[in-house]
Design an enzyme around this catalytic site. Structure first.
Site, short mmCIF file in Angstrom:
data_model
loop_
_atom_site.label_atom_id
_atom_site.label_comp_id
_atom_site.label_asym_id
_atom_site.label_seq_id
_atom_site.Cartn_x
_atom_site.Cartn_y
_atom_site.Cartn_z
N ARG A 287 0.83 -1.21 0.00
CA ARG A 287 0.00 0.00 0.00
C ARG A 287 0.86 1.26 0.00
NH1 ARG A 287 -3.88 -1.45 3.79
NH2 ARG A 287 -5.36 -2.28 2.32
N GLY A 288 1.96 1.24 0.73
CA GLY A 288 2.85 2.39 0.81
C GLY A 288 3.42 2.76 -0.56
#
Length: 368
Positions: A287-288
């Site tokens: 996600r980052g």
């Protein structure tokens, strides 16, 4: 006087807000690309969090909606219209269209799941054979902003529901074998005071960005903020007129950025570097990486460019990663130092503070 003029009067203009650049940037980027996944704003009480969010909603251009539709359905985009509107389209029925302000929905702390998601009237469904649905706050927030103040005090299950809807873009309500779904794509903005506890790392990771805000320390700036507020309260209309040109300019900039976003390119080598920073910081999941890519593109679009630069990534990477470093719920969120350090190393940028320190040490040893 029209009701719209009265409604506008009560909102402090976004362009007049002093300081809190990190929060403002995070909010603007989420408006340009809602798929960034929302913003978690943590900071002291009385720092203008809710004022800024309301100001942003007021700044945004009006949207085209299907008239009398409880979900703010988009007459053009099937992903943003309810099943009923889609059926009408398939039957080639004429769909009445109107324009309205971007919805800004406040979620109260004591809200129940029924209030948030909506309810199905089972009796009506069984006796009349129709799907009687009472829309909730998620329906009202479709294509708008959903603001949860003190999100860290909200029931974890409700936070999960909000994050699921924000990520998937749909809300499904099921009861006694009856299922109803509707579009629920919104920018989720949560705010809170760290003194009252942090969100669990698993929930925190679901927010696209994390902005930190602090009380302004410089006396001159504090005076400016107090005077502006007094001026606004005294004569809102005059104050709004003073900032009208700036408001319109920023609104146009956002519209152009949304149109330009699909054309923005992020070089492969830069994408690899972003992932290397995430890997070095031991960020769980991908996600980052995804959010940093999206935010850097949104920033380039905001500034009218189609090519992402290293500086774009530098300006957004801390906002995208700082809240993903916590493995222990009792650990404090990184202010940004670890992210900056990893970014500088991977992108081959000299760390200014470390250079200054080493220079100072060299000078001391030279004097000896």
């Amino acid at each position: 006087m029209s009701s719209t003029a009265q409604a506008v009067r009560r909102v402090f203009p976004f362009t007049a807000i002093v300081g809190q650049e990190e929060m403002k940037l995070a909010l603007l980027l989420n408006v340009i690309d809602p798929k960034i996944g929302g913003v978690m704003i943590m900071g002291d009480r009385g720092t203008g969090k809710s004022t800024t969010i309301r100001a942003l909603a007021d700044l945004l251009p009006e949207i085209e909606v299907v008239a009398d539709d409880p979900f703010n359905s988009d007459p053009q985009d099937p992903e943003l219209m309810s099943d009923a509107v889609r059926q009408q389209l398939e039957q080639q029925a004429e769909i009445p269209v109107t324009h309205k302000k971007v919805p800004m929905v406040d979620l109260p702390l004591g809200a129940t799941e029924d209030r948030v998601c909506g309810t199905i009237d089972i009796e009506k469904a069984l006796s009349e054979g129709v799907k009687a649905f009472e829309p909730g706050l998620l329906a009202k927030a479709n294509r708008g902003i959903l603001y949860v103040d003190e999100v860290n005090l909200l029931d974890d299950h409700l936070v999960d529901v909000l994050l699921d809807s924000a990520a998937g873009g749909w809300n499904t309500v099921e009861r006694e074998g009856i299922s109803i779904r509707h579009p629920a794509r919104f920018v989720l903005v949560g705010s809170g005071n760290p003194e009252e506890g942090e969100l669990r790392p698993q929930l925190l990771d679901r927010f696209g960005m994390h902005a930190e805000i602090h009380t302004v320390k410089e006396p001159a700036l504090r005076v400016q903020i107090v005077e502006q507020r007094a001026e606004f309260d005294q004569n809102p209309q005059q104050f709004l007129e003073k900032y009208q040109a700036q408001q319109q300019e920023l609104q146009q900039k956002l519209i152009q950025a949304q149109a330009l976003l699909p054309s923005v390119n992020l070089d492969y080598d830069l994408r690899v570097n972003i992932s290397e920073v995430c890997s070095e910081l031991d960020v769980d999941g991908l996600r980052g990486d995804i959010v940093t890519n999206r935010a850097a593109k949104a920033l380039a679009a905001f500034e009218g460019r189609t090519e992402v630069t290293v500086d774009d990534i530098r300006r957004v990477i801390t906002l995208c990663l700082r809240h993903r470093l916590r493995k222990d719920p009792l650990e404090a969120i990184d202010s940004g130092y670890k992210v900056e350090k990893a970014f500088n190393r991977v992108f081959g940028i000299e760390d200014v503070t470390e250079t200054a320190q080493s220079n100072g040490t060299a000078q001391m040893s030279g004097r000896r």
